[in-house]
Design an enzyme around this catalytic site. Sequence first.
Site, mmCIF file in Angstrom:
data_model
loop_
_atom_site.group_PDB
_atom_site.id
_atom_site.type_symbol
_atom_site.label_atom_id
_atom_site.label_comp_id
_atom_site.label_asym_id
_atom_site.label_seq_id
_atom_site.Cartn_x
_atom_site.Cartn_y
_atom_site.Cartn_z
ATOM 1 N N SER A 9 37.263 89.911 27.123
ATOM 2 C CA SER A 9 38.170 88.894 26.588
ATOM 3 C C SER A 9 37.520 88.184 25.407
ATOM 4 C CB SER A 9 38.516 87.880 27.678
ATOM 5 O OG SER A 9 39.303 88.467 28.682
ATOM 6 N N HIS B 134 19.012 28.994 34.756
ATOM 7 C CA HIS B 134 19.433 29.629 33.508
ATOM 8 C C HIS B 134 18.300 30.508 32.981
ATOM 9 C CE1 HIS B 134 22.892 26.933 33.423
ATOM 10 N NE2 HIS B 134 22.059 25.910 33.596
ATOM 11 N N ASP C 146 47.008 82.092 23.932
ATOM 12 C CA ASP C 146 45.671 81.988 24.528
ATOM 13 C C ASP C 146 44.632 81.482 23.542
ATOM 14 O OD1 ASP C 146 44.184 82.238 26.842
ATOM 15 O OD2 ASP C 146 43.350 84.154 26.219
ATOM 16 N N HIS D 208 42.031 81.283 28.653
ATOM 17 C CA HIS D 208 41.872 81.779 30.028
ATOM 18 C C HIS D 208 40.409 81.948 30.401
ATOM 19 C CE1 HIS D 208 41.398 85.805 28.120
ATOM 20 N NE2 HIS D 208 40.700 86.073 29.211
ATOM 21 N N CYS E 22 23.521 36.254 32.805
ATOM 22 C CA CYS E 22 22.267 36.166 32.070
ATOM 23 C C CYS E 22 21.096 36.768 32.831
ATOM 24 C CB CYS E 22 21.968 34.708 31.716
ATOM 25 S SG CYS E 22 21.881 33.612 33.143
#
EC number: 3.4.21.-
Length: 986
Positions: free
Chosen positions: A235, A699, A201, A192, A626
């Site tokens: 917590s 190329h 939890d 939580h 390329c």
Amino acid sequence: MATYTSTIQIGSIECKLPYSPAPFGLVAGKREVSTTTDPFASLEMQLSARLRRQEFATIRTSKNGTCMYRYKTDAQIARIQKKREEREREEYNFQMAASSVVSKITIAGGEPPSKLESQVRKGVIHTTPRMRTAKTYRTPKLTEGQMNHLIKQVKQIMSTKGGSVQLISKKSTHVHYKEVLGSHRAVVCTAHMRGLRKRVDFRCDKWTVVRLQHLARTDKWTNQVRATDLRKGDSGVILSNTNLKGHFGRSSEGLFIVRGSHEGKIYDARSKVTQGVMDSMVQFSSAESFWEGLDGNWAQMRYPTDHTCVAGIPVEDCGRVAAIMTHSILPCYKITCPTCAQQYANLPASDLLKILHKHASDGLNRLGADKDRFVHVKKFLTILEHLTEPVDLSLEIFNEVFKSIGEKQQSPFKNLNILNNFFLKGKENTAREWQVAQLSLLELARFQKNRTDNIKKGDISFFRNKLSAKANWNLYLSCDNQLDKNANFLWGQREYHAKRFFSNYFEEIDPAKGYSAYENRLHPNGTRKLAIGNLIVPLDLAEFRRKMKGDYKRQPGVSKKCTSSKDGNYVYPCCCTTLDDGSAVESTFYPPTKKHLVIGNSGDQKYVDLPKGNSEMLYIARQGFCYINIFLAMLINISEEDAKDFTKKVRDMCVPKLGTWPTMMDLATTCAQMKIFYPDVHDAELPRILVDHETQTCHVVDSFGSQTTGYHILKASSVSQLILFANDELESDIKHYRVGGIPNACPELGSTISPFREGGVIMSESAALKLLLKGIFRPKVMRQLLLDEPYLLILSILSPGILMAMYNNGIFELAVKLWINEKQSIAMIASLLSALALRVSAAETLVAQRIIIDTAATDLLDATCDGFNLHLTYPTALMVLQVVKNRNECDDTLFKAGFPSYNTSVVQIMEKKLSKSLERCLERFNLAGKIIRNMVLIQSKTLYHSVHKTHRKGRFERVIQHITTSILGPRCPGGQRHCLRIERAI
């Protein structure tokens, strides 16, 4: 015996006395005086032993700064004296020895060995023996006791400094230490706390539980904990289940991990609860609702990353930077306030841009020393500051252009008028207006091109374009700071960011398929064979020479296709290279290399180690892709700080525009765009570009070379030369040839929308006023506000009550002291406000006070206007003063015409609302004082009982009750309640 007379004269009286001299033998001899006796001799004899030891003692300094002797033992003194005597004896013998001169050195008086026998030369060793020994590393192994001792030491260190420990088993468990219930305790991250609601939890295996039992045993582990002591924010705290008092749920393994409360019962995070209990449970995480909205949507909205995220930045620092970002983009006193949001939305675009620029600059200043850790925040605020920087718009130039061609609506004057209006609006232009302006510029370019038609046709037989035999000097490949000890280029951070290219546009070579599967490179009109198969080198020389020939592919001779011209002149970098006789230079066999980037078109090619990809396998560009090698070559000239931005721009801006099989013109245009952002790439060397006129393809040669030969070679060898193709006036066939493409396996390239693209930064009037109220009764806060945002003082004119409260607290005087030597305009504002407060206090009615304030707005506005200013509240103060001034002028005009404008009820309602805010601040201040007072009383009781005896407790309680009654008053309705509360605490 003879008698003699001796005369003695006493004053004026003369006396004669007879006497008989003694015989010579009876004269007494001379008395011998004994030697002088020293009174301190005995004392020195007693202290001689101490002084002797003190002679050999050393001096040391204690912790409090006292210097004292450190005495030697008798054995140490004996050794020191013995060494001293040996040195003195050796020195004496050396000084008393006879002088001697060494003229000849022999071995036992004989001949040297070199004269007795001839030296036989043995075999020469041409190698150097290996001197380095191989190191062997053993895997560290710990026993159970050693492991427990290690955990204990880590626990002590982390609990002291408030650090964290990560337990890694089948899954990772993060344990950090924070101060809870008066001591540092271990805390784990539950579900939580991450924004997830689950019936269980927190889950962990047995190994993790055992480690948690050791890590959780901090100081005060055995202290009793009551259920009523636990609050929100606790917590994940690990407690001892044997020391709990109150209504607690079940737990195990001696641990209790706090989850939340349901019907007064505290539950363990490892316990499995029902769906109903889970839904109605009050979780003990702070700001639970806010984090539910944040964490619940964070995972859904976040963008994919190319790395594994780790928690490397402290959460507290992240929260501080988040506050800086929020106040820089959407400033508000409360994030849930709809009024702040509405006022922000109602701002004009021009004012919004100005405040965005100012807030972005202030956000960078607030970031301070954390700029190096939060580089993404720094980059965002820097870009925001740059994009919102005010533009100096000259109305005179606009008027001159409008006077000249404003009435003309035919082309090209229509397009010029559109651009003139576009420049006047500056950064307020919309995307549509940008598009219209670009189209107008395109029309103007076409008009100019059609108007100046000077293209000439020349004879191709005289065309020569020789390739230089000299290699280009690349400064980035020659700088010692960017080379390692083997003179190899160091990519640095560029290597990491280059993974964006390798992950999207390259593929790994699968050894199982063999090199033959990658030899043929497909393009729209044919294929080209790579030399990747030649990585397997034949040892037979004839076979090797045969493979070096390549596969010849005939190309047409030099023609108009090989040239590019502009205004009748050849643009030689955009043409194919030729020999001295005018024939085209044909490409030869280019051998392959492993993991190299081959750049350079003239002279010898340069081989640069490719950046490391995600694996050690060989990489090859995907089919039709390329041209990415050109951007990879440009990355060499990019600084390490800009490498991330460069690779992202290529990925998100350039590649989506180029699409599949782009033309040379499009590729050159994107390179021109990148040159604007990164000027250092203008001289970046390119890989060799081969021109295939048969298939109209260019190329780009990579590290695997080319098995196919016979292609023409493009002369362009740098980015600045390649950019010449990005010109519509260039008459060239090559600029329309195809180069490379984009892979279909990258759908994420289309999703390039930034989550920060919308929104802005502004300090609204309401938020600034709340910030001012926060510091009126807090001197330290107000002092900091005056240093950071001095123009907050202007907002005091919104309420006469606030103005007089600031005057009574001496805030205006403090502002004058702080700014009198720094900026006199702010000191003048404070002086004007102080004088205004005196006049307002003399007014009898609220309407009269408002009239006095509105009348002073003009003088305050003149004193406040100070040109460009980086303070966040400067535009807000100007806006408030302008509104008050305009309102006063309008009301004055109406009043002179016989229409009174002030509505008493409206003014009273506004003042009542602002006064309540001021009273709430004062109430909070008083409440804090009461809390501190109660704490002091309780602490004084504790100190009193710890010093005095227990039987005086009753007397002390009566004293405390008397003090409380004196402070709160005997008739205070809360006095008895406070007394009872303090007595219970006692």
